[in-house]
Design a protein around this motif. Structure first.
Motif, PDB file in Angstrom:
ATOM      1  N   PHE A  26       0.835  -1.201   0.000  1.00  0.00           N
ATOM      2  CA  PHE A  26       0.000   0.000   0.000  1.00  0.00           C
ATOM      3  C   PHE A  26       0.876   1.261   0.000  1.00  0.00           C
ATOM      4  CE2 PHE A  26      -2.826   3.046   2.311  1.00  0.00           C
ATOM      5  CZ  PHE A  26      -3.823   3.112   1.352  1.00  0.00           C
ATOM      6  N   ALA A  27       2.047   1.146   0.636  1.00  0.00           N
ATOM      7  CA  ALA A  27       2.962   2.292   0.714  1.00  0.00           C
ATOM      8  C   ALA A  27       3.346   2.801  -0.675  1.00  0.00           C
ATOM      9  CB  ALA A  27       4.218   1.890   1.482  1.00  0.00           C
ATOM     10  N   ARG A  28       3.465   1.864  -1.599  1.00  0.00           N
ATOM     11  CA  ARG A  28       3.844   2.243  -2.967  1.00  0.00           C
ATOM     12  C   ARG A  28       2.731   3.089  -3.605  1.00  0.00           C
ATOM     13  NH1 ARG A  28       6.296   3.756  -6.721  1.00  0.00           N
ATOM     14  NH2 ARG A  28       6.646   2.607  -8.622  1.00  0.00           N
ATOM     15  N   VAL A  29       1.489   2.729  -3.342  1.00  0.00           N
ATOM     16  CA  VAL A  29       0.358   3.485  -3.895  1.00  0.00           C
ATOM     17  C   VAL A  29       0.322   4.886  -3.284  1.00  0.00           C
ATOM     18  CG1 VAL A  29      -2.142   3.477  -4.306  1.00  0.00           C
ATOM     19  CG2 VAL A  29      -0.916   1.314  -4.103  1.00  0.00           C
ATOM     20  N   ALA A  30       0.569   4.936  -1.964  1.00  0.00           N
ATOM     21  CA  ALA A  30       0.578   6.231  -1.279  1.00  0.00           C
ATOM     22  C   ALA A  30       1.663   7.124  -1.873  1.00  0.00           C
ATOM     23  CB  ALA A  30       0.818   6.026   0.224  1.00  0.00           C
ATOM     24  N   GLU A  31       2.807   6.508  -2.150  1.00  0.00           N
ATOM     25  CA  GLU A  31       3.943   7.264  -2.678  1.00  0.00           C
ATOM     26  C   GLU A  31       3.619   7.809  -4.081  1.00  0.00           C
ATOM     27  OE1 GLU A  31       8.631   6.168  -3.577  1.00  0.00           O
ATOM     28  OE2 GLU A  31       7.099   4.645  -3.699  1.00  0.00           O
ATOM     29  N   VAL A  32       3.046   6.954  -4.922  1.00  0.00           N
ATOM     30  CA  VAL A  32       2.723   7.396  -6.289  1.00  0.00           C
ATOM     31  C   VAL A  32       1.627   8.458  -6.264  1.00  0.00           C
ATOM     32  CG1 VAL A  32       1.751   6.633  -8.503  1.00  0.00           C
ATOM     33  CG2 VAL A  32       3.542   5.292  -7.397  1.00  0.00           C
ATOM     34  N   LEU A  74      -6.541  -0.328  11.596  1.00  0.00           N
ATOM     35  CA  LEU A  74      -5.908  -0.174  10.287  1.00  0.00           C
ATOM     36  C   LEU A  74      -4.848   0.929  10.328  1.00  0.00           C
ATOM     37  CD1 LEU A  74      -5.785  -0.719   7.207  1.00  0.00           C
ATOM     38  CD2 LEU A  74      -7.682   0.887   6.927  1.00  0.00           C
ATOM     39  N   MET A  75      -5.200   2.042  10.945  1.00  0.00           N
ATOM     40  CA  MET A  75      -4.261   3.164  11.045  1.00  0.00           C
ATOM     41  C   MET A  75      -3.000   2.747  11.817  1.00  0.00           C
ATOM     42  SD  MET A  75      -5.085   5.983   9.569  1.00  0.00           S
ATOM     43  CE  MET A  75      -6.449   6.882   8.854  1.00  0.00           C
ATOM     44  N   GLY A  76      -3.192   1.912  12.830  1.00  0.00           N
ATOM     45  CA  GLY A  76      -2.067   1.464  13.645  1.00  0.00           C
ATOM     46  C   GLY A  76      -1.088   0.590  12.859  1.00  0.00           C
ATOM     47  N   ALA A  77      -1.591  -0.043  11.805  1.00  0.00           N
ATOM     48  CA  ALA A  77      -0.722  -0.907  10.990  1.00  0.00           C
ATOM     49  C   ALA A  77      -0.053  -0.117   9.868  1.00  0.00           C
ATOM     50  CB  ALA A  77      -1.545  -2.052  10.399  1.00  0.00           C
ATOM     51  N   ALA A  78      -0.401   1.188   9.767  1.00  0.00           N
ATOM     52  CA  ALA A  78       0.093   2.015   8.653  1.00  0.00           C
ATOM     53  C   ALA A  78       1.236   2.917   9.107  1.00  0.00           C
ATOM     54  CB  ALA A  78      -1.052   2.863   8.110  1.00  0.00           C
ATOM     55  N   THR A  79       2.160   3.193   8.202  1.00  0.00           N
ATOM     56  CA  THR A  79       3.225   4.161   8.496  1.00  0.00           C
ATOM     57  C   THR A  79       2.617   5.566   8.454  1.00  0.00           C
ATOM     58  OG1 THR A  79       3.761   4.475   6.178  1.00  0.00           O
ATOM     59  CG2 THR A  79       4.943   2.711   7.320  1.00  0.00           C
ATOM     60  N   ASP A  92       3.211   8.021   6.424  1.00  0.00           N
ATOM     61  CA  ASP A  92       2.819   8.373   5.050  1.00  0.00           C
ATOM     62  C   ASP A  92       1.540   7.655   4.635  1.00  0.00           C
ATOM     63  OD1 ASP A  92       4.756  10.188   4.538  1.00  0.00           O
ATOM     64  OD2 ASP A  92       6.105   8.795   3.478  1.00  0.00           O
ATOM     65  N   GLU A  93       1.471   6.376   4.986  1.00  0.00           N
ATOM     66  CA  GLU A  93       0.264   5.608   4.644  1.00  0.00           C
ATOM     67  C   GLU A  93      -0.945   6.164   5.389  1.00  0.00           C
ATOM     68  OE1 GLU A  93       1.773   1.086   3.792  1.00  0.00           O
ATOM     69  OE2 GLU A  93       1.901   1.834   5.831  1.00  0.00           O
ATOM     70  N   GLN A  94      -0.726   6.560   6.644  1.00  0.00           N
ATOM     71  CA  GLN A  94      -1.830   7.134   7.427  1.00  0.00           C
ATOM     72  C   GLN A  94      -2.380   8.384   6.745  1.00  0.00           C
ATOM     73  OE1 GLN A  94      -0.823   7.942  11.497  1.00  0.00           O
ATOM     74  NE2 GLN A  94      -1.076   5.810  12.131  1.00  0.00           N
ATOM     75  N   ARG A  95      -1.450   9.223   6.272  1.00  0.00           N
ATOM     76  CA  ARG A  95      -1.895  10.459   5.603  1.00  0.00           C
ATOM     77  C   ARG A  95      -2.730  10.127   4.379  1.00  0.00           C
ATOM     78  NH1 ARG A  95       2.578  12.973   7.682  1.00  0.00           N
ATOM     79  NH2 ARG A  95       4.029  11.958   6.256  1.00  0.00           N
ATOM     80  N   PHE A  96      -2.279   9.143   3.615  1.00  0.00           N
ATOM     81  CA  PHE A  96      -3.006   8.768   2.405  1.00  0.00           C
ATOM     82  C   PHE A  96      -4.377   8.163   2.759  1.00  0.00           C
ATOM     83  CE2 PHE A  96      -3.586   5.701  -1.266  1.00  0.00           C
ATOM     84  CZ  PHE A  96      -3.957   6.663  -2.165  1.00  0.00           C
ATOM     85  N   LEU A  97      -4.384   7.286   3.766  1.00  0.00           N
ATOM     86  CA  LEU A  97      -5.649   6.680   4.200  1.00  0.00           C
ATOM     87  C   LEU A  97      -6.627   7.748   4.688  1.00  0.00           C
ATOM     88  CD1 LEU A  97      -4.640   3.509   6.248  1.00  0.00           C
ATOM     89  CD2 LEU A  97      -6.236   3.595   4.319  1.00  0.00           C
ATOM     90  N   PHE A  98      -6.080   8.682   5.437  1.00  0.00           N
ATOM     91  CA  PHE A  98      -6.917   9.758   5.966  1.00  0.00           C
ATOM     92  C   PHE A  98      -7.557  10.521   4.798  1.00  0.00           C
ATOM     93  CE2 PHE A  98      -7.745  14.018   7.489  1.00  0.00           C
ATOM     94  CZ  PHE A  98      -8.318  13.788   8.733  1.00  0.00           C
ATOM     95  N   GLY A  99      -6.734  10.828   3.794  1.00  0.00           N
ATOM     96  CA  GLY A  99      -7.239  11.526   2.610  1.00  0.00           C
ATOM     97  C   GLY A  99      -8.306  10.718   1.893  1.00  0.00           C
ATOM     98  N   LEU A 100      -8.080   9.400   1.804  1.00  0.00           N
ATOM     99  CA  LEU A 100      -9.068   8.530   1.146  1.00  0.00           C
ATOM    100  C   LEU A 100     -10.387   8.528   1.909  1.00  0.00           C
ATOM    101  CD1 LEU A 100      -7.404   5.119   0.194  1.00  0.00           C
ATOM    102  CD2 LEU A 100      -8.761   6.585  -1.279  1.00  0.00           C
TER     103      LEU A 100
END
Ligand SMILES: Nc1ncnc2c1ncn2[C@@H]1O[C@H](COP(=O)(O)OP(=O)(O)OP(=O)(O)O)[C@@H](O)[C@H]1O
Length: 524
Positions: free
Chosen positions: A3-9, A104-109, A111-119
């Motif tokens: 998922f981190a790769r998707v957040a990065e892109v 879910l947020m706890g399992a995210a870095t 950067d991933e948290q920021r992307f998830l939050f945005g989603l």
């Protein structure tokens, strides 16, 4: 895929304004992705959840959760977690959703948290992403973009095409054929300021009445008739009169494109609200149909008895339509064969005036030499309406006063920017019926992310059609313009925020207004 790769892109695509760079980033991502992950990756990048609305509000997100040290979440893990959240119901649902989101947020870095939050808050919407994804897929697989685009139109969505193309290469695209019973994405229109302007842009064209009803794509295979909306939802069961009328036609296997409208006893069209209410009735369909019978009026034909007609020029599709569909079931039209012919131009203007006088909302001009293509590509269809309208996104709403106490009333309206954010253009509490007011209060509360007691900020998802008298310069609003006498026409639940009008469109109209001239005068 992680998922981190998707957040990065996602971050990379938002950070660059160069279209070619965006496409390159997407192409790299797709080339490395497992084909089965791509149907998740594309909506995530566009800022959409494949699950649709999952009932996560501000409450579930406001408490910070310590991020994970390194990326371990796979795209599929995120999907499974969100499916679980969407499935929660009953007593204590809110708390349970919050618990699952925090897990879910706890399992995210971070950067991933920021992307998830945005989603989850709808803040990472990338309106243009689907078009970019098509280009990225083409690049990643060495396929001409036009072929990918066509397959997407025929499949009705990007995801299935992406999966097959990445798994099996360009040859897989041959599978996406026009098939009776499988809806294709509809062709859409741009706007023109006047009939004359449209004729100048298109050259030889048809000027058709623009009927204000519900778009239907009708597939008939012998006795089997199915009808699909603009968003490809199957509404056959709600339109018994359509099934009957299409059954009477002579073509055995056809795909037709048209509009369902209702005519009053005086022959004038009934309002869009009446029609939407009728089609919305799911329980007593027969009763609703008896109360407000609808008629189908067709303007295009995509397939007839074994033949794919998509690539025929409109003039030939019209001829084919006329062979199968009797005149009362076809849209009225005038033709401008030669744009230099003054008489034909006057006749087109007269047709526009007459169409309005008969109670319709405007006309659609269509270039005679163009094929049928999904979406708005190429601008071969141009709509002309006498009233200016914009489809805007509700960004927030203010609690009402007096008669409107307890209702969310004054809407904050935004136009879309290229980077997926919104520029507020103004506010309105005008034009709403009581039914609309009640409905929007419920709907906006579901979308709420913050409520300070005066204003409720919402996820930018709800599209509303706004009529206005003109644009005026304003230093108060970020785009530098605001709407004069904005009023609500209707909610556009068939549109996503990605389809709302852009700041660019609005500013283009502002220029087109010609400062200081006539009714669209710009006030300082
Ligand atoms: N003769 C016609 N040709 C094409 N579309 C027509 C015609 N008459 C009515 N329509 C309707 O007009 C729609 C396009 O115009 P309109 O702006 O009102 O709707 P919209 O969904 O906001 O527009 P768009 O789909 O262009 O964004 C079509 O989707 C179709 O439902």
């Amino acid at each position: 895929m992680l998922f981190a790769r998707v957040a990065e892109v996602s971050k990379g695509v938002a950070a660059t304004s160069a279209r070619s760079r965006k496409i390159e980033l997407l192409a790299e991502l797709f080339a490395a992705a497992e084909p089965d992950d791509v149907p998740l990756v594309i909506p995530y990048l566009a800022g959409r959840l494949p699950q649709g609305r999952i009932g996560v509000g501000w409450n579930a997100l406001k408490e910070p959760v310590a991020p994970a040290a390194g990326p371990t979440l796979a795209v599929r893990d995120v999907d499974a977690a969100l499916t679980a959240v969407a499935g929660v119901s009953g007593a204590g649902a809110q708390g349970e959703r919050r618990r699952l989101v925090q897990e879910l947020m706890g399992a995210a870095t971070a950067d991933e948290q920021r992307f998830l939050f945005g989603l989850l808050t709808g803040e990472v919407r990338q309106g243009a992403l689907d078009a970019l994804a098509v280009e990225g897929l083409a690049r990643a697989t060495g396929t001409p973009a036009a072929r990918v685009r066509r397959a997407v139109m025929l499949a009705g969505a990007t995801a299935p095409v992406a999966r097959e193309l990445l798994a099996r290469g360009p040859d897989a695209l041959a599978e996406f054929r026009l098939t009776v019973g499988r809806p294709v994405q509809p062709m859409l229109a741009h706007s023109a300021g006047s009939v004359g302007e449209g004729v100048d842009k298109l050259g030889p064209c048809a000027v058709e009445e623009k009927l204000d009803g519900i778009r239907v794509q009708v597939h008939r295979d012998g006795d089997r008739v199915r009808a699909y909306t603009r968003t490809l939802d199957d509404i056959t069961d709600r339109l018994p009169e359509l099934t009957a009328a299409v059954g009477e036609l002579s073509g055995d296997r056809v795909i037709l494109d048209g509009e369902m409208i209702a005519l009053g006893t005086d022959g004038r069209p009934r309002s869009f609200q009446d029609i939407a209410g009728r089609v919305g009735a799911r329980l007593d369909v027969a009763g609703a149909a008896a109360h407000l019978p609808l008629s189908a009026v067709f303007f295009d034909i995509l397939y007839a008895d074994g033949e794919d007609l998509l690539d025929l020029p409109l003039s030939e599709r019209h001829a084919r339509l006329a062979r199968l569909v009797p005149e009362p079931m076809r849209v009225r039209r005038a033709l401008v064969a030669d744009p230099a012919d003054e008489e034909a131009r006057r006749a087109a203007d007269a047709f526009f005036a007459e169409t309005l006088a008969r109670g319709h909302e405007g006309v659609v001009l269509k270039a005679l030499d163009t094929p049928y293509s999904a979406g708005r590509r190429g601008a071969a269809w141009l709509k002309v309406k006498p009233v200016h309208t914009l489809d805007l996104v509700v960004l927030a709403a203010e609690w009402g006063h007096g008669r409107r106490t307890g209702k969310l009333s004054n809407l904050h309206l935004g136009a879309r920017r290229d980077d997926g954010t919104y520029a507020m253009l103004g506010k309105t509490f005008k034009g709403m019926t009581d039914v609309m007011l009640a409905w929007q209060t419920d709907r906006l509360r579901e979308l709420a992310v913050e409520d300070d007691g005066f204003t409720v900020r919402v996820r930018p998802e709800l599209v509303v059609e706004i009529a206005y008298d003109g644009l005026q310069r304003s230093t108060r609003y970020p785009a530098g313009v605001t709407l004069r006498f904005a009023r609500v026409v209707r909610y556009r639940e068939d549109k996503t925020a990605a389809e709302a009008d852009t700041v660019e469109t609005v500013l283009g109209r502002h220029e087109g207004q010609g400062e200081g001239s006539g009714e669209d005068r710009v006030e300082g």
